[in-house]
Design an enzyme around this catalytic site. Structure first.
Site, PDB file in Angstrom:
ATOM      1  N   GLU A  75       0.810  -1.216   0.000  1.00 24.24           N
ATOM      2  CA  GLU A  75       0.000   0.000   0.000  1.00 24.24           C
ATOM      3  C   GLU A  75       0.845   1.268   0.000  1.00 24.24           C
ATOM      4  O   GLU A  75       0.533   2.230  -0.703  1.00 24.24           O
ATOM      5  CB  GLU A  75      -0.977  -0.003   1.178  1.00 24.24           C
ATOM      6  CG  GLU A  75      -2.223  -0.860   0.955  1.00 24.24           C
ATOM      7  CD  GLU A  75      -1.999  -2.352   1.093  1.00 24.24           C
ATOM      8  OE1 GLU A  75      -0.899  -2.755   1.536  1.00 24.24           O
ATOM      9  OE2 GLU A  75      -2.904  -3.138   0.767  1.00 24.24           O
TER      10      GLU A  75
ATOM     11  N   HIS B 175     -12.151  -4.405   8.247  1.00 22.48           N
ATOM     12  CA  HIS B 175     -12.856  -4.137   6.993  1.00 22.48           C
ATOM     13  C   HIS B 175     -14.043  -3.201   7.203  1.00 22.48           C
ATOM     14  O   HIS B 175     -14.879  -3.075   6.314  1.00 22.48           O
ATOM     15  CB  HIS B 175     -13.361  -5.451   6.370  1.00 22.48           C
ATOM     16  CG  HIS B 175     -12.291  -6.279   5.728  1.00 22.48           C
ATOM     17  ND1 HIS B 175     -11.316  -6.908   6.442  1.00 22.48           N
ATOM     18  CD2 HIS B 175     -12.048  -6.585   4.426  1.00 22.48           C
ATOM     19  CE1 HIS B 175     -10.515  -7.574   5.614  1.00 22.48           C
ATOM     20  NE2 HIS B 175     -10.937  -7.391   4.390  1.00 22.48           N
TER      21      HIS B 175
HETATM   22  C1  LIG Z   1      -2.375  -4.832   3.941  1.00 20.97           C
HETATM   23  C2  LIG Z   1      -3.456  -5.543   3.235  1.00 20.97           C
HETATM   24  N1  LIG Z   1      -3.720  -5.254   1.959  1.00 20.97           N
HETATM   25  C3  LIG Z   1      -4.698  -5.888   1.297  1.00 20.97           C
HETATM   26  C4  LIG Z   1      -5.446  -6.851   1.911  1.00 20.97           C
HETATM   27  C5  LIG Z   1      -6.558  -7.567   1.171  1.00 20.97           C
HETATM   28  N2  LIG Z   1      -6.160  -8.964   0.952  1.00 20.97           N
HETATM   29  C6  LIG Z   1      -6.601  -9.963   1.731  1.00 20.97           C
HETATM   30  S1  LIG Z   1      -5.900 -11.423   1.360  1.00 20.97           S
HETATM   31  C7  LIG Z   1      -4.984 -10.734   0.112  1.00 20.97           C
HETATM   32  C8  LIG Z   1      -4.052 -11.590  -0.679  1.00 20.97           C
HETATM   33  C9  LIG Z   1      -3.011 -12.184   0.191  1.00 20.97           C
HETATM   34  O1  LIG Z   1      -2.172 -12.983  -0.584  1.00 20.97           O
HETATM   35  P1  LIG Z   1      -1.085 -13.906   0.101  1.00 20.97           P
HETATM   36  O2  LIG Z   1      -0.207 -13.090   0.962  1.00 20.97           O
HETATM   37  O3  LIG Z   1      -0.436 -14.688  -0.977  1.00 20.97           O
HETATM   38  O4  LIG Z   1      -1.917 -14.852   1.072  1.00 20.97           O
HETATM   39  P2  LIG Z   1      -3.040 -15.909   0.664  1.00 20.97           P
HETATM   40  O5  LIG Z   1      -4.347 -15.174   0.677  1.00 20.97           O
HETATM   41  O6  LIG Z   1      -2.695 -16.463  -0.651  1.00 20.97           O
HETATM   42  O7  LIG Z   1      -3.003 -16.930   1.747  1.00 20.97           O
HETATM   43  C10 LIG Z   1      -5.244  -9.385   0.009  1.00 20.97           C
HETATM   44  C11 LIG Z   1      -4.641  -8.485  -0.983  1.00 20.97           C
HETATM   45  C12 LIG Z   1      -5.152  -7.126   3.260  1.00 20.97           C
HETATM   46  N3  LIG Z   1      -5.835  -8.034   3.941  1.00 20.97           N
HETATM   47  N4  LIG Z   1      -4.154  -6.473   3.885  1.00 20.97           N
END
Ligand SMILES: Cc1ncc(C[n+]2csc(CCOP(=O)(O)OP(=O)(O)O)c2C)c(N)n1
Ligand SMILES: Cc1ncc(C[n+]2csc(CCOP(=O)(O)OP(=O)(O)O)c2C)c(N)n1
Ligand SMILES: [Mg+2]
Ligand SMILES: [Mg+2]
Lengths: 356, 328, 356, 328
Positions: free
Chosen positions: D60, D129
């Site tokens: 971000e 959220h």
């Molecule tokens: C700081 C932040 N930015 C955006 C989000 C929204 N978000 C939730 S899960 C996700 C993807 C996460 O990907 P990864 O780290 O590969 O974990 P996975 O969901 O694949 O277990 C995002 C962008 C968030 N929760 N926190």
């Protein structure tokens, strides 16, 4: 003139068909240990299945399945001692279950009730971290506390492939390196961050090499091989507890489900790739090894499935039966003692001005 | 008793807390051998060692996050951010973790950390070194925001902040770090949080302020006295949560109020205080006045004086709250 | 199984005594080019000396000297074209001077006047970034804009060893790698971040290896060898402009001065180490090379010093002679047009309510 | 004309701006093929290609910083932050760069970016959220903060934000993304920034609100009408800078005001608005009332309803501003 060289090593014991590709580590010679890992993975998948069903019937909220990633969660948890501290992201259901968080508590959490993070056991583990990567510096703080107190303990911080792009994760790894803090960062690389594939997340060839920027060792492990996960994380933890400093372990796995129940992965990913990935999933792989070695039977399987289902169903019933928290709970844990200035607000909530 | 300036009092409070409680540790950029860029942590590393006074890499988000982890493990970290202008990177940790760890876990894990940072303008510093954005922090649920304005309050409030079981952002008015001194007993006695301090009693108008603006406000009160206007001066001290009871009681008595702060007007905490008074029936007997910084970026040194609230602006505002029969 | 290997290479042409350790790059065969680099380094040092004097007499504010780091600033600027964009930290005086920022503008800035960042030339360069590392993502944005417009240009982002610990720098490098953005990150590793030595900043053996986490190339260069800096940054820029993606260049130099005029380095660092570092400083090194090759004389030196001093003194006089900005300037550039809601505040400032 | 929900209107405004001006690009997590987690950018990548709709890594701070760099180069980036709860990491870039690039360089470099994020509670979402912390952002000098509350305003205000030469934080009330629809002409016409919208005229009391709370407030106004109380409803729309002239004019007419917002009470923008009214001599004929979220962490789904301002709380507050002779 070359002044520094680095390498990333990949570790695997069982191939996708459950055949050994190198001699197993000592713990894996005990079939009961492997059966325990197997049962934990099945329990995790059972929990996931139930949670999705509960979400579909609006009994819990948005839920992130760990389908296909059970070996990472179970393997790393099995490598930990009770005294270690887990700092999970939000998809490590298998690790939480292994460590003693009850499925009832977990349903409570995913159902939108803070009491679900007040685990009876393990008291020092962190709750799920929804803001991606933000728990990584906490893990360094936890580990630093252990180190300053000269305790032979370690922290385990788990996050996804997407999280490795975050600045706080880089800061955390670097600080851990500085202080030789006893923390192991496990990257659960399930190849997707919602719709963004691993290749679009970073130009780095591996995620293990994120460690190099922090001057700490980084290894890759087959994240669908629970033996490899347990072994490599176990060695890292052993080193960390003994003062050897932090490590990064990248576990290669695959998110077989949608990102969460609010997601529809068909929008952005090819189903053929998912079908391919199913061939590598961790539960079938360990079952193949165990049955191949006469350590698991169809009867065992049926019994396990019955038991797991029964346990998770019971937990769901317990969750349904929980008394809702009273409105006063909104203010109850905001501070150790509610400041005088907020008493009026608390009273307003308790008296129910809010019922629109 | 010893003569202390604010900078000395903060140092003494940390040393006292560290001597009393080995869970208290200090971390931040240059807090070790350098003693911090304002020398606030001077000598602590000599007294308590490098295990309890930790120089960190430049990583503000990380510093705050590490403090959360330490606190959750039962330590009592005091994290220094070098200037408020570099504290924004910690807000994510403050909102999403420090302020809600207790709530999220129903008290299982808690976050007794202190995040210290010098703040405010008026020292002709470089860009980004003159911020007064305490209102952004005071909007965060679950944290406290504390600002001292004298050596004694710096000492007592910091001890209270360190001992408090919840996260406290402690902002230090750097313009007056060394501006004055007073006798402060290094006796380990804390002052109450969540409580305003009435610095001067008066009948005609209440001046509400905090931080370095206490200086100008007290001077204005002195000038007003010579004009026959008897001003009560309140140092809010804890900006989150605000002890409105004391402020309301004062304005109930005086009927008039001027809030003075260095922060920009819009969304500054003067608005919150004025609103609370406007919500009270029959307390205000004249319009509220706020004397604040403007809704601009704090100008660099050469124009900075045009931004900072001045004594004359305070005087004008006080007159504006007054019915015409009181001499101007 | 090794799945990835990496190396960091160090580059140098002139050793500390000004002797060549390998054949010079083509540009360095032109003595006038080297003299130009030499003059720019001396001008930079002259500017630093004057700025410190002005600070001591309260004509400007806190000032960060670049003493000893002139080769990094001048070398990287010399490698750039006018169309490239520089995003400096706050110690790249030599780079700004080379690119056309006038010493008068620079005194104005350090004197606390926003007009000092309104350079007549180069119009697209960023002003100094005081918040450490925060300009790194800007550089990626600038480079991305160039790439999207298919312009053969690049961005150069400069920051210190301390900045490499910051999360935004890691995020920026990673994003640059993803988009193959034409940006070169130059780390001016002067071994100190205020009082924190390089070794306490990170456990990484080199800072060039920060690049590995982002999957981009990282090189080390002798930052006191202006030929090496210009050459390595030049090659990186060439590659970037041609679509080859980003690079990281770590330039090893030494902060011979206090951190700023507000600092006293004696508090925290050993004077012996500083004396050692003086032996490696860049200006004497290039002068030794030039005189050794008959390309520089004592007369040249005297003349250069006179000219540099005269130019900087003249700039200081111009700075002193500037009309102060009017109070209305406080609101003038806040928005493109002052919102109605702020007109009252602007009028209050202009009418001078503020004179306490 | 087409029937649009807020989510469609935002999408249409972006598509329109991208078609009109090739400097406009969209970047953020999952904004490409996925169309954003709320599908707000749905289809844009198909229409404008992957060069103009860029999926970013999860970073971000980086996203905001890249947008600053793009904007300074003359592009018109629209950066999406997936939820306001993850926007805190951008505050450093907003305060230290976006809001002051023009000021710092005397207009040489500017920052025409839009930072979009869904905000607010009431959808039973996961932790982090449900935030409504717009007041923190509205305190930042040099930026604008805009919140639409209907499809037409979502369309017109977003176009204005994109075309505005300065940085705009555009917060989308996600609870009502799909809550209603109306005819919106996709004609490229912007609505004015820095201007309140009077949604309903009335004589007895002014209800000031923004975002999703416009729904409850309008319903309350309807109920009040049936009780003989004629409420004026104002959608503030631009929270920074606030068009106080419209609000003051309304309250000058009605004499009474209730501010309604989802954000926590203390330091919320209701305080600023109330303070401005209290500063005006002779405008208020009764105490100000604020109906807001509480000074707590937004509870998880099960208790969330206790946090959200309700119609009945608005009704009660209106009655409290009224002299007793008006029927309750
Ligand atoms: C700081 C932040 N930015 C955006 C989000 C929204 N978000 C939730 S899960 C996700 C993807 C996460 O990907 P990864 O780290 O590969 O974990 P996975 O969901 O694949 O277990 C995002 C962008 C968030 N929760 N926190
Ligand atoms: C984000 C941020 N944190 C802290 C500071 C205070 N500070 C100014 S310079 C500096 C050290 C920077 O070290 P380095 O990056 O090595 O650059 P150098 O000063 O050596 O050129 C610090 C901590 C700052 N300006 N910005
Ligand atoms: Mg993932
Ligand atoms: Mg340095």
């Amino acid at each position: 003139m070359q002044v520094a060289t680095f390498a990333v090593t990949h570790h695997r014991f069982l191939d996708p068909s459950g055949r050994t590709v190198q001699p197993l580590p000592a713990f894996a010679n005990d079939p009961e240990t492997l059966r325990e890992l197997y049962r934990a993975m099945v329990l995790t998948r059972t929990f996931d299945t139930k949670a999705i069903a509960l979400q579909r019937s609006s009994r819990i909220g948005t839920y992130p399945s760990s389908l296909g990633q059970e070996a990472v969660a179970v393997g790393l948890a099995a490598a930990m001692t009770a005294d270690d501290v887990l700092l999970p992201s939000f998809r490590e259901h298998g690790a939480q279950l292994w460590r003693g968080v009850t499925p009832t508590e977990m349903f409570l959490y995913w159902g939108g009730d803070e009491r679900g993070s007040d685990f009876a056991v393990p008291r020092e583990d962190f709750p799920n971290s929804v803001p991606i990567g933000s728990q990584a510096p906490h893990a360094v703080g936890v580990a630093l506390a252990m180190k300053l107190r000269r305790q032979p303990r370690a922290a385990v911080c788990v996050f996804g492939d997407g999280a490795t792009s975050k600045g706080d994760v880089a800061e955390a790894m670097n600080m851990a390196g500085n202080w030789r803090a006893p923390v192991v960062f496990v990257i659960s690389n399930n190849r997707w961050a919602i719709s963004v594939p691993r290749a679009a997340q970073t130009a780095a060839a591996t995620l293990a090499q994120k460690a190099i920027a922090a001057g700490i060792p980084g290894d890759q492990v087959d994240g669908n091989d629970v033996i490899a996960v347990r072994h490599v994380v176990g060695e890292a933890l052993h080193a960390a507890r003994a003062g050897g400093g932090p490590r990064v372990v990248e576990a290669l796995t695959y998110r077989l489900s949608d990102h969460t129940t609010a997601d529809s992965a068909k929008r952005y990913r090819d189903q053929d790739a998912v079908a391919e990935a199913w061939k590598e999933e961790p539960i079938g792989r360990l079952r193949a090894y165990l049955t191949g070695h006469g350590a698991w039977s169809d009867d065992d399987e049926c019994q396990l499935i019955d038991e797991s289902t029964a346990r998770i169903d019971r937990a769901a019933e317990q969750y349904f039966a929980m008394e809702p928290a009273p409105p006063s709970a909104v203010f109850e844990y905001l501070y150790a003692a509610l400041p005088k200035a907020l008493e009026g607000q608390r009273d307003e909530v308790v008296q129910g001005h809010h019922h629109g | 008793m010893a003569e202390m300036r604010i900078v000395d009092a903060i140092n003494a409070a940390m040393a006292r807390a560290m001597a009393d409680d080995e869970r208290v540790i200090v971390l931040g950029e240059d807090v070790g051998i350098d003693g911090g860029v304002f020398r606030v942590t001077d000598g602590l590393i000599r007294k308590f060692g490098a295990d309890r006074v930790l120089d960190t890499p430049i990583a503000e988000t990380g510093i705050a996050g590490v403090a959360v982890g330490l606190a959750a493990q039962g330590m009592r970290p005091i994290a220094e951010i070098q200037f408020l202008g570099f504290l924004y990177a910690t807000i994510d940790q403050l909102v999403n973790h420090a302020g809600r760890l207790r709530t999220r876990t129903r008290g299982r894990l808690t976050c007794p950390l202190v995040l210290r940072a010098p703040y405010g303008g008026g020292i002709h510093a470089l860009e980004h070194h003159s911020e007064s954005t305490e209102a952004m922090l005071a909007h965060i649920p679950g944290v406290r925001v504390v600002i001292p304005s004298s050596p004694a309050r710096a000492y007592g409030l910091l001890l209270a902040a360190i001992r408090d079981p919840d996260p406290v952002v402690y902002l230090e008015p750097k313009r007056i770090y060394r501006a004055g001194h007073e006798e402060v007993a290094d006796d380990g006695a804390a002052l109450p949080l969540d409580t305003c301090f009435v610095l001067r009693e008066g009948r005609n108008v209440t001046l509400v302020t905090w931080g370095a603006m206490v200086v100008e406000t007290m001077m204005a009160a002195g000038l007003l006295a010579s004009q026959g206007i008897d001003a009560e001066v309140i140092d809010v001290a804890t900006l989150k949560p605000i002890d409105m009871a004391t402020i309301v009681a004062s304005v109930r008595k005086t009927g008039r109020v001027v809030v003075v702060h260095e922060a920009a007007l819009s969304g500054g905490l003067g608005g919150e205080i004025a609103a609370r008074l406007a919500e009270e029936d029959g307390v205000l007997r004249g319009p509220v006045r706020r004397v604040t910084g403007y809704d601009t970026v704090v100008p660099l040194a050469k124009l900075e004086r045009h931004y900072m609230p001045s004594i004359s602006r305070i005087m004008t505002a006080v007159r504006e709250t007054m019915p015409s029969e009181i001499p101007a």
